[in-house]
Write an enzyme that holds these catalytic residues in place. Structure first.
Site, PDB file in Angstrom:
ATOM      1  CG  ASP A 232      -2.173   1.210   1.164  1.00 51.99           C
ATOM      2  OD1 ASP A 232      -3.114   0.883   0.379  1.00 51.99           O
ATOM      3  OD2 ASP A 232      -1.812   1.966   1.811  1.00 51.99           O
ATOM      4  CE1 TYR A 378      -5.578   6.738  -0.253  1.00 54.51           C
ATOM      5  CE2 TYR A 378      -5.361   7.104   2.217  1.00 54.51           C
ATOM      6  CZ  TYR A 378      -5.443   6.192   1.056  1.00 54.51           C
ATOM      7  OH  TYR A 378      -5.244   5.044   1.169  1.00 54.51           O
ATOM      8  CG  HIS A 435      -4.657  -3.725  -0.116  1.00 58.45           C
ATOM      9  ND1 HIS A 435      -3.977  -3.212  -1.129  1.00 58.45           N
ATOM     10  CD2 HIS A 435      -4.461  -2.816   0.840  1.00 58.45           C
ATOM     11  CE1 HIS A 435      -3.486  -2.099  -0.813  1.00 58.45           C
ATOM     12  NE2 HIS A 435      -3.673  -1.458   0.426  1.00 58.45           N
TER      13      HIS A 435
END
Length: 458
Positions: A232, A378, A435
């Site tokens: 990630d 983000y 993930h």
């Protein structure tokens, strides 16, 4: 050749030349940028700041009052809307399943919080101040006979994970075993703004700037050269560390490899017409057909648009709200592990994870009030200044490995990766896994990483 034909030929040649030059200008290799290793991210004026370079032991410890306050919130759950008839996780977290998890959390889990707290403290924890921020990290030094080769390793998590993801793999890495003639000294930091690591007070703490902090952390604990592994955001930050500090990284292993430059995109498009020319036939469905893969990513990336534009708004809805926090985060451990789990009423959560492990991760976010600061990465990652680094156009010579788990959110073909990762020495596909590989399949990830390190060390 007639006059008109000559004009057309010359014009076409010029157009082709101009187009080629523009393509080369847009895709050609770039030099490694130089980022400020002392950039200040703490509160107030940097001129009033004097860095405390000491490394201090840290212990996860919360008073009974804090835990009872959480229990009282879980006793006062709002009326959850019933799921639609026949719906599982297609509309998001199934509220019937959520009720079961909340009940387990406030009774079984919190009743044994002392045990869970001890589990979180099973490895040595520390804090140190770097560039104005108090950075938390786990640091495990192996106990091995003299003469055993010890390799420094930086492990990096992402969102919505935490250092908890690595608890099952750390003992494997730090213990002498028959499958390797070396062991690892492991450093596992909480990324800035996650868990017990302080979040930035200044705008701009992007993945590239976090990479600088992580490199400074490894310097602080005494390692100028080291391996890096991540998934990630940890994968991207590992990539950035390996790009910015190529003389310091011995090897980089990622379980979410990607390349998003123009050249990589064009190569991925070209390969889509005849995938078997570029990928083994049995692995084509990891990458193609592109349409369904894109739609799958679209379904799973709604959170990303929120966090890349208004992280503080969604953070306000979640901070101090155990019900919302659990639904928002644990849902990712369902559909990001396998998209088919949307069709399961229980989300498939306990196929690989225990409720205790999932709630350990939630507790880290809840107890530290770090959901908002964790989401700001983000916003910073999608900034113009971060894109301007054009990281995928900087070739790196660091030995690189990609572990490709089948149900990862996205995959990139090796042909597209190799322009950036010019020394891609290992790329393995696994027919299971998603993930959160370190937490879901720690044995598989461990073996792939050790296989890679053996190649590099030889």
């Amino acid at each position: 050749m007639g006059f008109c034909a000559r004009v057309l030929f010359v014009g076409a040649t010029l157009l082709l030349a101009v187009s080629y030059k523009q393509y080369k200008d847009a895709t050609g290799p770039l030099p490694v940028p130089s980022l400020d290793p002392n950039e200040y991210w703490g509160p107030g004026d940097v001129r009033q700041y004097k860095e405390d370079v000491s490394i201090k032991p840290f212990k996860v410890a919360y008073s009974p009052e804090v835990i009872e306050k959480l229990r009282s919130k879980l006793n006062d759950v709002p009326t959850l809307v019933k799921p639609l008839e026949g719906a599982a996780f297609e509309y998001g977290f199934n509220s019937n399943r959520l009720q079961d998890i909340l009940k387990y959390w406030k009774t079984s889990y919190l009743n044994k919080w002392t045990e869970r707290e001890a589990f979180l403290n099973k490895f040595p924890h520390f804090k140190t101040q770097i560039q104005g921020l108090n950075i938390h990290f786990i640091h495990v030094k192996p106990k091995v006979p003299a003469g055993t080769k010890v390799l420094p390793l930086l492990l990096l998590h992402g969102w919505p994970g935490s250092v908890r993801e690595f608890y099952d793999v750390i003992p494997k890495l730090t213990t002498k075993s028959d499958d390797k003639d070396f062991v690892f000294e492991v450093v596992v930091p909480s990324l800035p703004g996650y868990g017990w690591s302080e979040g930035a007070s200044k705008q701009g703490l992007s993945p590239s700037r976090i990479a600088v902090i992580m490199k400074n952390l490894m310097d602080r604990v005494g390692h100028k050269k080291f391996y890096v592994q991540g998934g990630d955001w940890g994968s991207l930050i590992a990539n950035l560390i390996s790009t910015l500090y190529q003389d310091n990284v011995l090897g980089v292993h990622m379980n979410m490899c990607g390349a998003n430059g123009l050249q990589a995109i064009l190569k991925s498009i070209i390969a889509s017409f005849r995938p078997s020319m570029f990928i083994e036939e049995k692995y084509v469905d990891y990458y193609y057909p592109s349409g369904p893969k894109f739609m799958q990513l679209l379904v799973e990336s709604g959170y990303m648009h929120l966090q890349a534009t208004k992280p503080d708004t969604i953070g306000t809805a979640l901070v101090g709200n155990p019900v919302g926090l659990a639904a928002y985060i644990i849902e990712k451990f369902s559909t990001w592990t396998n998209p088919s789990y949307r069709q399961l009423a229980d989300g498939g959560l306990e196929k690989y994870f225990t409720l205790d492990s999932l709630l350990d991760n939630i507790m880290i976010y809840y107890l530290t009030d770090s959901i908002t600061t964790s989401q700001r990465i983000y916003y910073e990652a999608f900034s113009a200044s971060e894109f301007a680094l054009a990281i995928d156009r900087i070739p790196i010579r660091v030995p690189t490995a990609c572990a490709k788990f089948k149900y990862e959110l996205m995959h990139t073909i090796d042909w597209a990766l190799k322009d950036h990762f010019t020394n891609l020495v290992q790329s393995n596909h696994f027919d299971d896994g998603g993930h959160f590989a370190a937490m879901q399949l720690p044995d598989v990830l461990y073996k792939d990483f050790v296989e890679f390190v053996k190649k590099v060390e030889k």
